[in-house]
Each structure stands twice: as structure tokens, then as C-alpha cells.
Design a protein around this motif. Structure first.
Motif, mmCIF file in Angstrom:
data_model
loop_
_atom_site.group_PDB
_atom_site.id
_atom_site.type_symbol
_atom_site.label_atom_id
_atom_site.label_comp_id
_atom_site.label_asym_id
_atom_site.label_seq_id
_atom_site.Cartn_x
_atom_site.Cartn_y
_atom_site.Cartn_z
ATOM 1 N N UNK A 1 0.938 -1.286 -0.059
ATOM 2 C CA UNK A 1 -0.193 0.058 0.303
ATOM 3 C C UNK A 1 0.974 1.435 0.001
ATOM 4 N N UNK A 2 0.746 1.676 -1.081
ATOM 5 C CA UNK A 2 1.118 3.005 -1.004
ATOM 6 C C UNK A 2 1.378 4.027 0.290
ATOM 7 N N UNK A 3 2.374 4.604 1.190
ATOM 8 C CA UNK A 3 2.128 5.541 1.909
ATOM 9 C C UNK A 3 1.989 7.213 1.377
ATOM 10 N N UNK A 4 0.983 7.766 1.366
ATOM 11 C CA UNK A 4 1.212 9.034 0.850
ATOM 12 C C UNK A 4 1.383 10.046 1.490
ATOM 13 N N UNK B 1 1.416 15.086 -4.916
ATOM 14 C CA UNK B 1 1.227 15.687 -6.619
ATOM 15 C C UNK B 1 2.478 14.711 -6.913
ATOM 16 N N UNK B 2 2.861 13.733 -6.114
ATOM 17 C CA UNK B 2 3.662 12.838 -6.600
ATOM 18 C C UNK B 2 2.254 11.243 -7.609
ATOM 19 N N UNK B 3 3.371 10.107 -8.123
ATOM 20 C CA UNK B 3 2.516 9.224 -8.624
ATOM 21 C C UNK B 3 3.690 7.689 -8.385
ATOM 22 N N UNK C 1 -1.935 8.714 -7.553
ATOM 23 C CA UNK C 1 -2.146 7.210 -6.672
ATOM 24 C C UNK C 1 -3.498 6.688 -5.768
ATOM 25 N N UNK C 2 -3.825 5.895 -5.673
ATOM 26 C CA UNK C 2 -4.500 4.838 -5.320
ATOM 27 C C UNK C 2 -3.341 4.127 -3.091
#
Length: 411
Positions: A256-259, A265-267, A308-309
């Protein structure tokens, strides 16, 4: 290491195979000092100019327009075409001894007092010299020479003992010309990007009503109704996230990407969390298309549409329109109002915003959802163009870094 020791660069132009000499700077030229004996009353007027510290610091080749006025003084050393300038101090060892080559022939030009100059007495291609002195192999040597604690300095005598790579002049010219063209291309892209950003700022002012007005200065054809003002919280749902407990291995390294706030603003993200990390913390999931708003720290007031999700931490507020309002238009309004929001709610730019502050913001939007979609789509396309140019610029800058590493022989 002996002077004149032969070396070979990793990458060369065809036709060149001879070894490069390693020669001491002090054996190929002499140094000179910048302005001396001056008071503040001497500056800001006069028919002479001096090259500023930031001019030297910011570019391998000095900008002839980044000069300031000073009185003509025959006691000062006038700089000449091909001279090299070095900064003598900086706050970090990584930035000490930055160099710049002067390529103008005007008279009564001096060097600022916080730099020293170097005049080559042997033939150098000036562009080769400019980029060689900014190459990683030479910058590493300057960092080793840096001395200090809170501020770092270099000794010009030590700099003159430095060995630098010296190929034959024809190969120098090839290398210098290559990096000059690459730098010119980078500068061109920087100017294009700056113009696009300036263009966007102009459209933000014209496509949104000014404070107190219900009508923008510029509109798409077919729309004439007054815009309306509403609280952001009345037309959206919002929530912030949290951070899984640091140090728990089972919470990190998942899929899971952790923003974090600097990545809205990133991918891509630097960190990833596990399902356990998500379920055992206040972290919340967001999806592509959600509005992300930075609440904390240096990025306070920044906003973007998520690409991103993933999961967000407590420094981000996720915003989702509930009345059919266009998310891209909301984002652009928040961008336009950023400075006002910061100056209103953060004292001296310090502190944090909160979800309740953002929900209470009064946003002005068209009643007509079709007009919202037109404005939102326009800015979306403009942002995509800006991002495209930004990526091209970053690729060129990375390309230059790579060539700087490979085109100059180590010593």
C-alpha cells in the motif's frame, strides 16, 4: 599523487585515445582577490560593475547581467575573458568552492569580495574549464578542502594544489561544446517552463472572480451567470489520515503506497505499508482523483489531485466533492488562494492548518456545472503540459549529471 599522471575518462568522443594529464591549477595560472577596501557607500552607483556572489554560485558560466554598480577604482583587479571565479565560503561543505567562468570582454568589471579569481596562463577551452570544475570528481575535492563548523571555508592556496584533468585542446573544445549545447537546451526548457507557469498564474487571476466580485474577468463562451460563494465543507466530505507505529516491521514494507504531504503531486511514494499497518492506525485510503491538501510543515497549503491509490497520513486532508462540483476547479481555487490562506491562518508562515479551517473556507464557483467542467478541464490540460515540460527538464538535468560523471577523468 604526482603531477602529470595520466588518466582516462570513462566516456570519450571518437578519435581521441591519448591519456589525460593531471596538472595542478597553480602551475597553470595565478589567483587574484576580489574587491577590497570598500564601504557600503561605494556600492549601488558608479560606472564600474562587479560580479556578484550569487552569479558565481549559480552557474558554471557567469551571467553578464548579474552584476551590480560600484565606483571605478584603478586599484582593483579587473576581470578578463576566461577568468575563473571561486566562492570562498558556504554554509555546507557541498556548496563551498563553487566556480564560474567569465566570458565577457567589458572593462571596469571587478569580482565581489567573497570570491577569489583565477587567471589561466595556459590554453584552456573556457567551456571545458567551466564544466570540468563543476564535475563530480572535482566537486568532491572541494568538499574535502572545506574547513569549518557552522560555516565552511576553503584556502585558495590549497585549491591551487588541486590536480585537474587536462586533455589536448581539441578534445577540450569537443567536450566544452557538448556541455554548452546541453546547458543551452536546459536553459531553453527552463524558460519555457517559467513562461507556462507565468501563463497559468495569469489565467488563475482572470478565470476566477477577484475578491468581492461574482464575475470573472475572462469566461468561456456561453456562460454569463453570476458565480456563488459557499463553504468548502458544505460541498465536500473530507478526512485526514494517520501514521502506523514507527519501528513495527509488520506495518511497513507492504504493497500500500503511503502518501506523505510532500508526495501529494507524485505518482509514487517512498514508503509502503501493510494491511496490518493500515488497519492498526488512523491511516486512511484515498483514490486516484481525490483532492489532497497538505496541512502541516513546509508544504502547508499545497494541493493536488491524487495520482495514487494509497493511504494518507495525518498531515494530509482528503477532499471529495459531494454536490457534483468539479474537483479540478476546486484544486485550482485552492492553489490561487494559497498565499491568502497561509497569511490568514499561519502566523509568520509557521504552524499547521486544520481540517476545520479548510472546511470553513469560502469558495467562489460557477453555479453551472458545465462551466466548472470547462474551467477545470482547461487547468487540468495546462497542468499536464507544465508537468510534461518539468519532466523533460528533469531528464535533461539528470542526463547532464550522468555525462559530468563519465566525461572527466578521475585523479
Amino acid at each position: 599523487m604526482k603531477d602529470n599522471q595520466a588518466k582516462y575518462p570513462q566516456l570519450r568522443f571518437k578519435g581521441f585515445t591519448d591519456p589525460w594529464e593531471q596538472r595542478k591549477l597553480g602551475k597553470m595560472g595565478y589567483t587574484f582577490t576580489g574587491l577590497s577596501g570598500k564601504t557600503k557607500e561605494d556600492f549601488g552607483h558608479g560606472n564600474a560593475k562587479f560580479v556578484t556572489y550569487m552569479n558565481v554560485f549559480s552557474s558554471p558560466v557567469s551571467n553578464s547581467e548579474m552584476v551590480e554598480n560600484v565606483e571605478v577604482d584603478s586599484k582593483q583587479h579587473q576581470v578578463e575573458y576566461g577568468d575563473v571565479f571561486f566562492t570562498t565560503s558556504s554554509e555546507t561543505p557541498q556548496e563551498v568552492g563553487m566556480s564560474s567562468v567569465w566570458l565577457e570582454t567589458a572593462e571596469n568589471i571587478y569580482l565581489n569580495s567573497f570570491c577569489f579569481g583565477y587567471h589561466p596562463m595556459v590554453e584552456f577551452d573556457p567551456y571545458y574549464l567551466a564544466f570540468m570544475l563543476r564535475s563530480p570528481v572535482i566537486r568532491k575535492k572541494f568538499m574535502l578542502l572545506a574547513q569549518g563548523i557552522s560555516r565552511y571555508n576553503i584556502s585558495k592556496n590549497k585549491v591551487m594544489e588541486m590536480l585537474v584533468p587536462v586533455p589536448e585542446i581539441v578534445e577540450q573544445q569537443k567536450i566544452g561544446s557538448f556541455f554548452k549545447q546541453l546547458d543551452d537546451t536546459i536553459t531553453l526548457h527552463q524558460r519555457k517552463l517559467a513562461k507556462l507557469k507565468e501563463l497559468k498564474q495569469g489565467y488563475l487571476q482572470k478565470l476566477f472572480p477577484k475578491n468581492g466580485s461574482k464575475f470573472p474577468q475572462l469566461r468561456f463562451a456561453g456562460f454569463a451567470d453570476a458565480w456563488e460563494q459557499r463553504k468548502l465543507g458544505a460541498i465536500t466530505d473530507s478526512f485526514s489520515g494517520g501514521t502506523p507505529t514507527a519501528g513495527k516491521a509488520e506495518y511497513y514494507g507492504g504493497e500500500i503506497p503511503f502518501i506523505r504531504s510532500g508526495e501529494i503531486s507524485s505518482d509514487s511514494t517512498e514508503l509502503f505499508i501493510t494491511d496490518a499497518g493500515l488497519n492498526n492506525s488512523s491511516a486512511k485510503m484515498v483514490g486516484i482523483g481525490d483532492i489532497l491538501y497538505a496541512l502541516y510543515g513546509a508544504t502547508s497549503g499545497e494541493t493536488s489531485i491524487s495520482r495514487i491509490n494509497g493511504a494518507i497520513n495525518q498531515a494530509i486532508l482528503a477532499i471529495r466533492p459531494t454536490k457534483g462540483d468539479d474537483p479540478y476547479m476546486i484544486v485550482q481555487w485552492l492553489k490561487k488562494q494559497k498565499e491568502t490562506i497561509i497569511s490568514t491562518y499561519l502566523q509568520g508562515g509557521q504552524g499547521n492548518l486544520s481540517g476545520s479551517i479548510v472546511k470553513d473556507l469560502l469558495i467562489t464557483l460557477p453555479k453551472n456545472k458545465d462551466e466548472q467542467a470547462k474551467v477545470g478541464s482547461f487547468f487540468k490540460q495546462l497542468d499536464q503540459t507544465i508537468t510534461l515540460h518539468q519532466r523533460k527538464l528533469e531528464k535533461l538535468q539528470e542526463l547532464k549529471k550522468g555525462y559530468l560523471k563519465r566525461c572527466f577523468a578521475d585523479s
